[in-house]
Design an enzyme around this catalytic site. Structure first.
Site, PDB file in Angstrom:
ATOM      1  N   GLU A 292     -24.096 -20.809  22.186  1.00 44.45           N
ATOM      2  CA  GLU A 292     -24.988 -19.988  21.364  1.00 44.45           C
ATOM      3  C   GLU A 292     -24.210 -19.054  20.446  1.00 44.45           C
ATOM      4  OE1 GLU A 292     -27.610 -17.948  23.981  1.00 44.45           O
ATOM      5  OE2 GLU A 292     -28.878 -19.682  24.388  1.00 44.45           O
TER       6      GLU A 292
ATOM      7  N   GLU B 229     -34.483 -14.686  30.036  1.00 43.66           N
ATOM      8  CA  GLU B 229     -35.888 -14.447  30.368  1.00 43.66           C
ATOM      9  C   GLU B 229     -36.305 -15.165  31.640  1.00 43.66           C
ATOM     10  OE1 GLU B 229     -34.814 -15.453  27.461  1.00 43.66           O
ATOM     11  OE2 GLU B 229     -35.341 -13.923  25.993  1.00 43.66           O
TER      12      GLU B 229
ATOM     13  N   VAL C 119     -31.298 -11.277  21.938  1.00 39.85           N
ATOM     14  CA  VAL C 119     -32.436 -11.870  22.647  1.00 39.85           C
ATOM     15  C   VAL C 119     -32.035 -13.188  23.280  1.00 39.85           C
ATOM     16  CG1 VAL C 119     -34.767 -12.786  22.385  1.00 39.85           C
ATOM     17  CG2 VAL C 119     -34.108 -10.707  21.188  1.00 39.85           C
TER      18      VAL C 119
ATOM     19  N   ASP D 228     -33.857  -9.418  70.940  1.00 42.28           N
ATOM     20  CA  ASP D 228     -34.475  -9.034  72.195  1.00 42.28           C
ATOM     21  C   ASP D 228     -34.402 -10.233  73.141  1.00 42.28           C
ATOM     22  OD1 ASP D 228     -35.817  -7.587  74.058  1.00 42.28           O
ATOM     23  OD2 ASP D 228     -37.750  -7.641  73.065  1.00 42.28           O
TER      24      ASP D 228
ATOM     25  N   THR E 243     -36.561 -24.799  25.141  1.00 39.75           N
ATOM     26  CA  THR E 243     -36.059 -25.989  25.830  1.00 39.75           C
ATOM     27  C   THR E 243     -35.306 -25.664  27.113  1.00 39.75           C
ATOM     28  OG1 THR E 243     -33.979 -25.992  24.575  1.00 39.75           O
ATOM     29  CG2 THR E 243     -35.854 -27.161  23.606  1.00 39.75           C
TER      30      THR E 243
ATOM     31  N   ASP F  31     -39.849  -1.919  69.614  1.00 35.67           N
ATOM     32  CA  ASP F  31     -38.953  -2.519  68.642  1.00 35.67           C
ATOM     33  C   ASP F  31     -39.246  -2.083  67.202  1.00 35.67           C
ATOM     34  OD1 ASP F  31     -37.567  -4.081  70.549  1.00 35.67           O
ATOM     35  OD2 ASP F  31     -39.208  -5.522  70.567  1.00 35.67           O
TER      36      ASP F  31
END
Length: 924
Positions: free
Chosen positions: A704, A294, A289, A336, A734, A639
């Site tokens: 982590e 996220e 997770v 164009d 955080t 177009d």
């Protein structure tokens, strides 16, 4: 229709060589039209005269697509795992993120699928027909083949029809791109020409600007030219944008990394560290997770939404968020001419008299004639005002045929009073413009004198002139030498892509009868001079083209207009040089796909003129097959298919048709080609900011994972430096606001001097991963772990000492894990500042230029203090209050992380200056 009728892409089409009587026979009608009963029977057979759309409701599918996006699926899995792990709050938060993003994206895109409905708006609500031998108005949807259509000035044509009586000027710009109305007449039967160029046909969706005619309807609804374009637009589907494809790849990469980390940790934790299987699974789920970003979808949405809002202020409305990024990756713009590069209105640029060439200012500017005292100029102004059918409305705007409007405005700029009502009172004879003779003349009585006023093509009018006006108002014979001088000036204007008209007049003898035939009036004329008209380029276009060139974006002109005019405009705005390669529609149609591919590869300066809707599609497909990201600009009905086929369709908001606006993904509300440059800049900025966010997120994977790796590799001798809930609080709590703030980063210097990135270029590349994981991530992990060991060692801990509840070192252990948590947060702050630029120094964009990031950091620190010092969160997360000395230890962490990366970027810039690395482009 029988053997003389050809059946093609539009269904049943007339043969231009067929006599009108045979056409009426084959359509089973007559010059007196249909009976009401017969019209009702045909309506049942042919159906209503309207454009239909295939398929039913699409919104359920679109909404489902938003919630089953790969990244959304990954977030669903993360929410499910968090729920299984007992972390309900995190699961609910992730579901909210999914729902909010899906709803926002769905609302943004729901309005992008109404092109055919807008085409229907081009059919008028009412039409004049002859039924039962008399004129009557019917609903346009009830027109049927065989109806006799009555066309008058100001009418919008309701169906495809062939003229059988009269002549009209038709504005075909919505179908062909031509800025000058075309004359259509019963007496003009063209053979061997494309259908739209046949001068005895009129088409649904076009407008009559002058004249009156009757025409027999041969095609209605989806069988018309308008219907054919609607069918093309319907068949052209929306494809995945480069950003959407890249986000899909990123989602699967993140999923693979997250699952691999979680799966690898479980056996190591059980067998090497001695954790129970339940503990190992819970921590593995937390790692999985924790590695799911996220905030990726919200950051992408925010970054693109910021671009959308900014572009809206600049004059561009973006209907699909991903279109912002697509514009940023654009490598070719197919533009164009009419209404895109030009103002879509004719203007007299200069006049030429015996005194020479003189520029013409806009209305309200200093009159040229008055300024010079040139009597010939004043006479020319009076003549073009008299020999003119344009009029002014109560608001002072000039209305009518674009050419006549331009001439009347020029007369005003030359000092001639504009009074159409007085002009009508003075007019005695009116010889309408004849497309065969290319002339128009009037006989007017003014100031006691009666004069013939004439204007027309130089090759038609000059042979009728016997004299030429002098600057003082006198006349001299039009000798061969003087005539050659005039012809040389005509040729010079033509080479500049201008439309030239000659202007002449003749005084009639007092008391003589007025001429009733134009042959009597249009003879013995005195040439007053020439007018040179052009549909002028927009003032900002040249600068915009220069910016596109600097950004490495190729510009190709694809227009339905005349090749000389298109080449002149392209040269004036800097798209091409003096010798561009010009390919007309017939030559393009004759090319094989291989020939077209070779042409696009081999010629940098290209102009496609007289282009059909299918031709624009071919060009877009060929460029996309070569790997280009194609932006197609346009404003007309013709177009629409190409706007849908291109990676990004850009329509004009003011002069553009509803069809083009609905088929496009970006609408320029100011009709300013220069706004495209701002959109490209916004797209590149948004893409860079998404890369910065991804780098920022990936940089936190290392710190982590490191606590789990240290714990596992030590066999449990080192207690877990970070608890499961502390990891989740870091990842979800955080980290979010600073990450979102990176979507607001200003553009880096040199953004618009980079070459366009390739369609296949990955948003995640090896240098980014090395920077995130092995540079920024390693520094953050080392700092966080140093704080952990600093607290434990200071408390007298040795490897293997127990730190569980009830043990003497338990409080020190909680402070140590809190130090890891705070160390990761402070390192995260340094990462945020480092990620703000990829190569440039932070000073170049300003330390305080992203105020949202500063507020995000302030919120992050306040939240960290709450987690550390509030007793409820201490109990929930396992944190403990830190001493001032411990907090002081983490103060330098942001500066260490940012400073190290600043040095790295400095070295990269020096290497680039030495020529050892590319100077621009996204770096790690």
């Amino acid at each position: 229709m029988g053997e003389t009728v050809k059946t093609g892409r539009t269904g049943t089409a007339p043969d231009p060589e067929e006599r009108v009587e045979l056409l009426l026979r084959d359509l089973r009608t007559s010059r007196s039209g249909l009976s009401s009963r017969e019209a009702e029977r045909r309506l049942l057979h042919h159906g209503p005269n309207e454009l239909r759309r295939r398929g039913g409701r699409r919104w359920p599918k679109e909404l489902a697509r938003q919630v089953t996006h790969p990244l959304a699926l990954l977030l669903w899995a993360a929410a499910a795992l968090a729920w299984v792990a007992g972390i309900a709050t995190v699961a609910v938060a992730i579901v909210v993120v999914i729902v909010v993003n899906a709803a926002f994206a769905f609302v943004q895109e729901a309005q992008a699928e109404r092109a055919v409905e807008a085409l229907a708006a081009y059919l008028p609500h009412r039409a004049k027909v002859v039924r039962d031998g008399r004129e009557e108005e019917v609903e346009a949807t009830r027109l049927v083949p065989g109806d006799l259509l009555v066309i008058e000035e100001g009418d919008r044509v309701s169906a495809d029809a062939r003229l059988i009586d009269g002549g009209v000027e038709i504005d075909l710009s919505s179908l062909t791109g031509e800025s000058v109305p075309a004359y259509r007449s019963t007496s003009l039967a063209d053979t061997g020409v494309p259908l739209l160029q046949a001068r005895d046909l009129v088409f649904s969706g076009t407008t009559c600007t002058e004249g009156e005619a009757r025409a027999v309807v041969f095609a209605t609804g989806m069988r018309t030219e308008l219907g054919r374009i609607a069918a093309l637009s319907e068949r052209v589907g929306r494809e995945e944008s480069p950003l959407e494809a890249q986000v899909r790849k990123v989602a699967w990469l993140i999923a693979l990394i997250a699952v691999a980390i979680g799966a690898a940790f479980t056996p190591v934790a059980v067998f090497a560290a001695g954790l129970s299987l339940d503990q190992a699974v819970v921590f593995a789920v937390a790692l999985l997770v924790g590695n799911v970003p996220e905030g990726l979808l919200p950051v992408i949405t925010l970054s693109l939404a910021i671009g959308v809002r900014g572009l809206a202020r600049r004059g561009a409305v973006v209907k699909r968020l991903s279109a912002v990024e697509t514009l940023g990756s654009t490598s070719v713009i197919c533009t164009d001419k009419t209404g895109t590069l030009t103002e879509n209105r004719m203007r007299v640029a200069s006049v030429w008299t015996g005194a020479g060439e003189q520029p013409v200012g806009g209305a309200g500017e200093q009159p040229v004639g008055g300024a010079t005292g040139d009597a010939a100029v004043r006479a020319l102004a009076a003549t073009v005002a008299a020999c003119n059918n344009a009029r002014t409305d109560p608001g002072g705007d000039v209305l009518g045929d674009p050419t006549e409007v331009a001439l009347l405005e020029a007369a005003g700029a030359l000092g001639e009073p504009l009074d159409p009502a007085l002009r009508e009172r003075q007019r005695r004879r009116h010889f309408h413009f004849d497309p065969v003779l290319k002339l128009m003349s009037t006989v007017d009585e003014r100031d006691g004198a009666v004069r013939v006023h004439s204007k027309g093509a130089p090759e038609a009018l000059l042979p009728l002139c016997t004299a030429v006006a002098e600057p003082d108002g006198g006349t001299v014979p039009l000798t061969p030498v003087r005539l050659r001088r005039v012809e040389e000036r005509v040729d010079a204007y033509a080479r500049q892509g201008m439309r030239v008209l000659a202007v002449a007049r003749r005084d009639l003898e007092p008391g003589r009868p007025l001429p009733d035939r134009r042959e009597e009036a249009e003879r013995g004329l005195t040439l007053l001079g020439l007018t040179a008209m052009i549909d002028p380029p927009r003032p900002q276009v040249a600068d915009a083209v220069a910016h596109c060139r600097a950004a490495g974006i190729r510009i190709i002109v694809v227009t339905g207009d005349h090749p000389l005019t298109a080449a002149a405009i392209a040269r004036q705005v800097g798209i091409t040089g003096d010798r561009p390669t010009v390919v007309n529609g017939e030559d393009l149609d004759a090319m094989s796909e291989d020939d077209l591919d070779a042409l696009l590869r081999g010629q940098r300066e290209l102009i496609f003129s007289r282009s059909s809707p299918e031709a624009k599609l071919r060009i877009a497909d060929a460029l996309r097959a070569e790997g280009h990201v194609v932006a197609m600009t346009g404003d007309g009905v013709n177009d629409a298919p190409a706007l849908r086929r291109a990676d990004i369709g850009v329509a004009m908001g003011r002069s553009g048709t509803d069809v083009a606006r609905e088929a496009s993904t970006v609408i320029l509300t100011d009709d300013n080609f220069a706004t495209i440059v701002a959109a490209v800049r916004a797209g590149r900025r948004g893409y860079d900011n998404i890369r910065k966010f991804i780098c920022y997120i990936f940089a936190h994977s290392t710190p982590e994972i490191t606590p789990a790796v240290v714990f596992a590799l030590s066999g449990g001798a080192v207690p877990l430096p970070l608890t499961v809930l502390q990891l989740l609080a870091f990842d979800v709590g955080t980290e979010t606001l600073p990450a979102l703030a990176l979507g607001r980063e200003p553009a880096e210097p040199g953004l618009m001097t980079r070459p366009p990135r390739k369609r296949t270029e990955n948003i995640i590349r090896a240098p980014m991963l090395l920077r995130a994981w092995l540079f920024l991530g390693v520094i953050c992990a080392a700092l966080a772990m140093s704080g952990f060991f600093f607290v434990l060692l200071r408390a007298g801990w040795h490897p293997g000492d127990p730190t569980g509840p009830g043990e003497p070192l338990h409080h020190a252990y909680r402070q140590a894990t809190t130090m890891t948590f705070l160390g990761m947060i402070t390192g995260q702050i340094g990462t945020a500042f480092a990620a703000r630029t990829e190569r440039a120094s932070l000073r170049s964009i300003g330390f305080f230029s992203n105020r949202l990031l500063l507020w995000g950091i302030a919120f992050e620190l306040a939240l960290a203090a709450l987690f550390i010092y509030a007793p409820p969160f201490q109990d929930l997360l396992g944190t403990a209050a830190l001493t001032p000395a411990m907090v002081a230890l983490t103060v330098p962490f942001p500066f260490v992380v940012w400073g190290a990366d600043e040095v790295r970027r400095l070295l990269l810039r020096r290497r680039a200056a030495d020529g050892r690395t590319p100077p621009e482009g996204p770096a790690a």
